[in-house]
Write a protein that holds these residues in place. Structure first.
Motif, PDB file in Angstrom:
ATOM      1  N   SER A  31       0.856  -1.177   0.000  1.00  0.00           N
ATOM      2  CA  SER A  31       0.000   0.000   0.000  1.00  0.00           C
ATOM      3  C   SER A  31       0.895   1.230   0.000  1.00  0.00           C
ATOM      4  O   SER A  31       1.868   1.293   0.756  1.00  0.00           O
ATOM      5  CB  SER A  31      -0.896  -0.001   1.235  1.00  0.00           C
ATOM      6  OG  SER A  31      -1.726   1.144   1.239  1.00  0.00           O
ATOM      7  N   SER A  32       0.585   2.173  -0.854  1.00  0.00           N
ATOM      8  CA  SER A  32       1.362   3.402  -0.933  1.00  0.00           C
ATOM      9  C   SER A  32       0.432   4.585  -0.704  1.00  0.00           C
ATOM     10  O   SER A  32      -0.611   4.701  -1.348  1.00  0.00           O
ATOM     11  CB  SER A  32       2.023   3.525  -2.311  1.00  0.00           C
ATOM     12  OG  SER A  32       2.729   4.734  -2.400  1.00  0.00           O
ATOM     13  N   ARG A  33       0.824   5.438   0.231  1.00  0.00           N
ATOM     14  CA  ARG A  33       0.040   6.639   0.523  1.00  0.00           C
ATOM     15  C   ARG A  33       0.986   7.840   0.470  1.00  0.00           C
ATOM     16  O   ARG A  33       1.517   8.270   1.497  1.00  0.00           O
ATOM     17  CB  ARG A  33      -0.627   6.512   1.884  1.00  0.00           C
ATOM     18  CG  ARG A  33      -1.643   5.383   1.914  1.00  0.00           C
ATOM     19  CD  ARG A  33      -2.417   5.386   3.199  1.00  0.00           C
ATOM     20  NE  ARG A  33      -3.465   4.397   3.136  1.00  0.00           N
ATOM     21  CZ  ARG A  33      -3.535   3.343   3.932  1.00  0.00           C
ATOM     22  NH1 ARG A  33      -2.615   3.144   4.851  1.00  0.00           N
ATOM     23  NH2 ARG A  33      -4.521   2.501   3.832  1.00  0.00           N
ATOM     24  N   MET A  37      -2.438   9.801   5.370  1.00  0.00           N
ATOM     25  CA  MET A  37      -3.876   9.638   5.536  1.00  0.00           C
ATOM     26  C   MET A  37      -4.322  10.504   6.707  1.00  0.00           C
ATOM     27  O   MET A  37      -3.503  10.980   7.476  1.00  0.00           O
ATOM     28  CB  MET A  37      -4.244   8.164   5.737  1.00  0.00           C
ATOM     29  CG  MET A  37      -3.456   7.448   6.807  1.00  0.00           C
ATOM     30  SD  MET A  37      -3.654   5.659   6.777  1.00  0.00           S
ATOM     31  CE  MET A  37      -5.260   5.473   7.498  1.00  0.00           C
ATOM     32  N   GLU A  76       4.642   4.013   2.799  1.00  0.00           N
ATOM     33  CA  GLU A  76       4.351   2.814   2.023  1.00  0.00           C
ATOM     34  C   GLU A  76       4.557   1.633   2.961  1.00  0.00           C
ATOM     35  O   GLU A  76       5.418   1.668   3.836  1.00  0.00           O
ATOM     36  CB  GLU A  76       5.302   2.713   0.837  1.00  0.00           C
ATOM     37  CG  GLU A  76       5.114   1.495  -0.013  1.00  0.00           C
ATOM     38  CD  GLU A  76       6.139   1.414  -1.144  1.00  0.00           C
ATOM     39  OE1 GLU A  76       6.347   0.291  -1.638  1.00  0.00           O
ATOM     40  OE2 GLU A  76       6.724   2.442  -1.496  1.00  0.00           O
TER      41      GLU A  76
END
Length: 86
Positions: A31-33, A37, A76
């Protein structure tokens, strides 16, 4: 344990909502942010292994490890190669 920002600077609301989930993922999970968030992310590893990448710093986690990322931190994470993460 790595602290990326001081908790002192975070003004927590008096109450909130907690969402929980359970993941048992193959080595293809990631998962890449890039903008982070709005919520905090707390993980507890039951078995296997995963990684967290914040900027140039990468840390792995294994059974019994807790990882906490505060809100708005670009990151990530995923399962370590050839492994599973539960």
């Amino acid at each position: 344990m790595v602290v990326y920002d001081s908790v002192i600077n975070y003004a927590a609301p008096a109450y909130g909502t907690i969402f929980a989930g359970h993941f048992h993922e193959s080595d293809r999970y990631s998962s890449s942010r890039p903008t982070g968030m709005k919520d905090w992310l707390i993980t507890y590893t039951l078995e296997g292994g995963g990684y967290f990448r914040v900027g140039d710093d990468e840390r792995t986690c294994s059974a019994g490890d807790v990882a906490i990322l505060r809100n708005d931190v670009p990151h990530e994470y995923g399962t370590v190669p050839a492994g599973r993460w539960n």
